[in-house]
Design a protein around this motif. Sequence first.
Motif, PDB file in Angstrom:
ATOM      1  N   GLU A 158       0.812  -1.260   0.179  1.00 50.90           N
ATOM      2  CA  GLU A 158      -0.034  -0.029  -0.092  1.00 50.90           C
ATOM      3  C   GLU A 158       1.044   1.361  -0.121  1.00 50.90           C
ATOM      4  O   GLU A 158       1.736   1.246   0.883  1.00 50.90           O
ATOM      5  CB  GLU A 158      -0.834  -0.066   1.193  1.00 50.90           C
ATOM      6  N   VAL A 159       0.615   2.048  -0.891  1.00 51.00           N
ATOM      7  CA  VAL A 159       1.463   3.394  -0.931  1.00 51.00           C
ATOM      8  C   VAL A 159       0.521   4.611  -1.323  1.00 51.00           C
ATOM      9  O   VAL A 159      -0.501   4.380  -1.706  1.00 51.00           O
ATOM     10  CB  VAL A 159       2.292   3.494  -2.392  1.00 51.00           C
ATOM     11  N   LYS A 160       0.960   5.857  -0.812  1.00 53.20           N
ATOM     12  CA  LYS A 160       0.129   6.999  -0.975  1.00 53.20           C
ATOM     13  C   LYS A 160       1.229   8.036  -1.200  1.00 53.20           C
ATOM     14  O   LYS A 160       2.486   7.938  -0.981  1.00 53.20           O
ATOM     15  CB  LYS A 160      -0.439   7.291   0.489  1.00 53.20           C
ATOM     16  N   ALA A 161       0.846   9.018  -2.000  1.00 55.24           N
ATOM     17  CA  ALA A 161       1.604  10.183  -2.351  1.00 55.24           C
ATOM     18  C   ALA A 161       0.594  11.385  -1.985  1.00 55.24           C
ATOM     19  O   ALA A 161      -0.383  11.478  -2.437  1.00 55.24           O
ATOM     20  CB  ALA A 161       1.664  10.288  -3.939  1.00 55.24           C
ATOM     21  N   PRO A 162       1.485  12.505  -1.632  1.00 53.14           N
ATOM     22  CA  PRO A 162       2.160  13.577  -2.665  1.00 53.14           C
ATOM     23  C   PRO A 162       3.733  13.088  -3.098  1.00 53.14           C
ATOM     24  O   PRO A 162       3.888  13.296  -4.079  1.00 53.14           O
ATOM     25  CB  PRO A 162       2.116  14.933  -2.127  1.00 53.14           C
ATOM     26  N   ALA A 163       4.263  12.526  -2.052  1.00 53.77           N
ATOM     27  CA  ALA A 163       5.393  12.041  -2.518  1.00 53.77           C
ATOM     28  C   ALA A 163       5.475  10.759  -3.326  1.00 53.77           C
ATOM     29  O   ALA A 163       4.620  10.039  -2.900  1.00 53.77           O
ATOM     30  CB  ALA A 163       6.548  11.673  -1.297  1.00 53.77           C
ATOM     31  N   SER A 164       6.503  10.524  -4.496  1.00 50.70           N
ATOM     32  CA  SER A 164       6.446   9.612  -5.030  1.00 50.70           C
ATOM     33  C   SER A 164       6.811   8.337  -4.256  1.00 50.70           C
ATOM     34  O   SER A 164       7.479   8.313  -3.317  1.00 50.70           O
ATOM     35  CB  SER A 164       7.430   9.757  -6.451  1.00 50.70           C
ATOM     36  N   ALA A 165       5.997   7.251  -4.568  1.00 54.58           N
ATOM     37  CA  ALA A 165       6.297   6.108  -3.768  1.00 54.58           C
ATOM     38  C   ALA A 165       6.070   4.655  -4.712  1.00 54.58           C
ATOM     39  O   ALA A 165       5.346   4.786  -5.670  1.00 54.58           O
ATOM     40  CB  ALA A 165       5.503   5.885  -2.731  1.00 54.58           C
ATOM     41  N   GLU A 166       6.705   3.741  -4.387  1.00 57.02           N
ATOM     42  CA  GLU A 166       6.669   2.391  -5.014  1.00 57.02           C
ATOM     43  C   GLU A 166       6.889   1.320  -4.041  1.00 57.02           C
ATOM     44  O   GLU A 166       7.953   1.351  -3.455  1.00 57.02           O
ATOM     45  CB  GLU A 166       7.344   2.309  -6.261  1.00 57.02           C
ATOM     46  N   LYS A 167       6.128   0.050  -4.217  1.00 61.25           N
ATOM     47  CA  LYS A 167       6.414  -1.074  -3.441  1.00 61.25           C
ATOM     48  C   LYS A 167       6.231  -2.223  -4.080  1.00 61.25           C
ATOM     49  O   LYS A 167       5.309  -2.258  -5.099  1.00 61.25           O
ATOM     50  CB  LYS A 167       5.558  -1.204  -2.077  1.00 61.25           C
ATOM     51  N   THR A 168       7.140  -3.072  -4.175  1.00 61.63           N
ATOM     52  CA  THR A 168       7.004  -4.464  -4.987  1.00 61.63           C
ATOM     53  C   THR A 168       7.125  -5.749  -4.368  1.00 61.63           C
ATOM     54  O   THR A 168       7.589  -6.857  -4.765  1.00 61.63           O
ATOM     55  CB  THR A 168       8.135  -4.492  -6.035  1.00 61.63           C
ATOM     56  N   ALA A 169       6.678  -5.715  -3.040  1.00 65.40           N
ATOM     57  CA  ALA A 169       6.767  -7.143  -2.087  1.00 65.40           C
ATOM     58  C   ALA A 169       6.187  -8.068  -2.809  1.00 65.40           C
ATOM     59  O   ALA A 169       4.997  -7.758  -3.355  1.00 65.40           O
ATOM     60  CB  ALA A 169       6.407  -6.967  -0.783  1.00 65.40           C
ATOM     61  N   LEU A 170       6.277  -9.442  -2.771  1.00 63.15           N
ATOM     62  CA  LEU A 170       5.800 -10.374  -3.440  1.00 63.15           C
ATOM     63  C   LEU A 170       4.814 -11.176  -2.446  1.00 63.15           C
ATOM     64  O   LEU A 170       3.986 -12.356  -2.970  1.00 63.15           O
ATOM     65  CB  LEU A 170       6.759 -11.343  -3.953  1.00 63.15           C
ATOM     66  N   THR A 171       5.051 -11.164  -1.253  1.00 61.66           N
ATOM     67  CA  THR A 171       4.303 -12.186  -0.421  1.00 61.66           C
ATOM     68  C   THR A 171       3.825 -11.450   0.795  1.00 61.66           C
ATOM     69  O   THR A 171       4.338 -10.512   1.224  1.00 61.66           O
ATOM     70  CB  THR A 171       5.093 -13.378  -0.001  1.00 61.66           C
ATOM     71  N   VAL A 172       2.624 -12.081   1.604  1.00 63.54           N
ATOM     72  CA  VAL A 172       2.291 -11.607   2.831  1.00 63.54           C
ATOM     73  C   VAL A 172       1.878 -12.703   3.575  1.00 63.54           C
ATOM     74  O   VAL A 172       1.059 -13.280   3.130  1.00 63.54           O
ATOM     75  CB  VAL A 172       0.932 -10.305   2.647  1.00 63.54           C
ATOM     76  N   GLN A 173       2.196 -12.689   4.668  1.00 60.34           N
ATOM     77  CA  GLN A 173       2.030 -13.944   5.630  1.00 60.34           C
ATOM     78  C   GLN A 173       1.439 -13.467   6.832  1.00 60.34           C
ATOM     79  O   GLN A 173       1.649 -12.345   7.516  1.00 60.34           O
ATOM     80  CB  GLN A 173       3.619 -14.519   5.893  1.00 60.34           C
ATOM     81  N   LEU A 174       0.416 -14.426   7.407  1.00 62.64           N
ATOM     82  CA  LEU A 174      -0.055 -14.119   8.735  1.00 62.64           C
ATOM     83  C   LEU A 174       0.136 -15.109   9.642  1.00 62.64           C
ATOM     84  O   LEU A 174       0.036 -16.604   9.265  1.00 62.64           O
ATOM     85  CB  LEU A 174      -1.596 -14.098   8.537  1.00 62.64           C
ATOM     86  N   ALA A 191       4.084  -8.043  -8.217  1.00 61.59           N
ATOM     87  CA  ALA A 191       2.959  -7.046  -7.231  1.00 61.59           C
ATOM     88  C   ALA A 191       3.557  -5.841  -7.089  1.00 61.59           C
ATOM     89  O   ALA A 191       4.354  -5.576  -6.137  1.00 61.59           O
ATOM     90  CB  ALA A 191       2.889  -8.127  -5.955  1.00 61.59           C
ATOM     91  N   THR A 192       3.310  -4.972  -8.005  1.00 60.59           N
ATOM     92  CA  THR A 192       3.696  -3.512  -7.938  1.00 60.59           C
ATOM     93  C   THR A 192       2.694  -2.588  -7.725  1.00 60.59           C
ATOM     94  O   THR A 192       1.552  -2.568  -8.359  1.00 60.59           O
ATOM     95  CB  THR A 192       4.172  -3.215  -9.273  1.00 60.59           C
ATOM     96  N   ALA A 193       2.995  -1.658  -6.747  1.00 60.16           N
ATOM     97  CA  ALA A 193       1.998  -0.449  -6.364  1.00 60.16           C
ATOM     98  C   ALA A 193       2.681   0.628  -6.610  1.00 60.16           C
ATOM     99  O   ALA A 193       3.902   0.787  -5.936  1.00 60.16           O
ATOM    100  CB  ALA A 193       1.395  -0.450  -5.057  1.00 60.16           C
ATOM    101  N   LYS A 194       2.244   1.864  -7.354  1.00 60.09           N
ATOM    102  CA  LYS A 194       3.061   3.093  -7.387  1.00 60.09           C
ATOM    103  C   LYS A 194       1.806   4.113  -7.174  1.00 60.09           C
ATOM    104  O   LYS A 194       0.764   4.132  -7.626  1.00 60.09           O
ATOM    105  CB  LYS A 194       3.546   3.166  -8.896  1.00 60.09           C
ATOM    106  N   ALA A 195       2.378   5.147  -6.734  1.00 61.31           N
ATOM    107  CA  ALA A 195       1.725   6.485  -6.571  1.00 61.31           C
ATOM    108  C   ALA A 195       2.614   7.616  -6.594  1.00 61.31           C
ATOM    109  O   ALA A 195       3.665   7.811  -5.947  1.00 61.31           O
ATOM    110  CB  ALA A 195       0.872   6.496  -5.055  1.00 61.31           C
ATOM    111  N   THR A 196       2.259   8.433  -7.386  1.00 58.43           N
ATOM    112  CA  THR A 196       2.932   9.931  -7.703  1.00 58.43           C
ATOM    113  C   THR A 196       1.720  11.003  -7.830  1.00 58.43           C
ATOM    114  O   THR A 196       0.821  10.785  -7.982  1.00 58.43           O
ATOM    115  CB  THR A 196       3.538   9.874  -9.202  1.00 58.43           C
ATOM    116  N   ALA A 197       2.347  12.124  -7.361  1.00 48.93           N
ATOM    117  CA  ALA A 197       1.451  13.482  -7.404  1.00 48.93           C
ATOM    118  C   ALA A 197       2.156  14.535  -7.128  1.00 48.93           C
ATOM    119  O   ALA A 197       3.189  14.675  -6.551  1.00 48.93           O
ATOM    120  CB  ALA A 197       0.408  13.354  -6.059  1.00 48.93           C
ATOM    121  N   ASP A 198       2.024  15.632  -7.866  1.00 51.64           N
ATOM    122  CA  ASP A 198       2.433  16.907  -7.823  1.00 51.64           C
ATOM    123  C   ASP A 198       1.420  17.955  -8.145  1.00 51.64           C
ATOM    124  O   ASP A 198       0.247  17.586  -8.159  1.00 51.64           O
ATOM    125  CB  ASP A 198       3.725  17.113  -8.688  1.00 51.64           C
TER     126      ASP A 198
END
Length: 292
Positions: free
Chosen positions: A67-83, A100-107
């Motif tokens: 999960e990513v949020k912007a105004p600052a540019s952000a990117e995550k690419t983790a491939l697994t999540v475990q409980l 598994a890619t999530a990107k957020a950019t804002a200006d």
Amino acid sequence: MPAHRSAAAAAALALALGPAAASAHATGGGGGGGRDGKAGAVVLRTGLDVSLLNKTVDVPLTTTLNEVKAPASAEKTALTVQLDGVEQGNPVSVLRADVATAKATADAHKAEGYTNLAHAKVHVPGLPLLSLIEVEKVTSKALCEAGKQPVAESNVLGAVTVLGKKVTLSASGPTRVEVPAVGEVTLDLSKTHTTSRTAAATALELKVSVNPLKLNVAEVEGTVTLAAATCESPRARDVEVQTATEPRQPGADLAETGSSSTTPYLVGGAVALLAVGSGALVLVRTRARSRA
């Protein structure tokens, strides 16, 4: 003589326009980063309630991946999540994926959220050998540009398998998949929503109700979201016109044109100065003629 005339005219013009001279500049609502748009993206989000041991123990399964949020540019690419700790003390791999890619950019010009998920399997407690859902590729994109209509789009590409069954998804409404002695899943395909300044896209949203073999080993209820993206447009820059001597009042975000209350007196003074200059000029010319 021309020098006297020019000086008088310049002085009059300065008096008439000086304090009331207007300046125009661009400004936004809030200043600084307040003009920037907003964007967000998430590969996986779960909101599940897991009941163990005949509902004597309830464990919330609330998790996110990338999960990513912007105004600052952000990117995550983790491939697994475990409980951990929900399946007889054994860890549960909620999601595994090749991509598994999530990107957020804002200006100040645009905001964009984007997700891409490929070759992914989602598991829930109680079904260690059976995937809740398998997807080949899903993507979502939300784009908000200043002064333009926001755009939201999502795509589900390739095969989708739910509880071991290959399914054909429909864009016209939810798809329901039921497996005897296991449970049922309802899927919403490619949900998008836009307003004048926002956009949101979700590739897949699942409503889950699973009770394997009705043994109450693990009853799972709730929702799973795959590949979601959101955005909010940057605020438009407003143009203001304001006097140089008067400070801008707080909250005045709309364009405005004004003049100082002293302007009439200044203009009157300028006219008087021109009159004095003209009289002096006539007097000088008369004396010059007399001498000649």
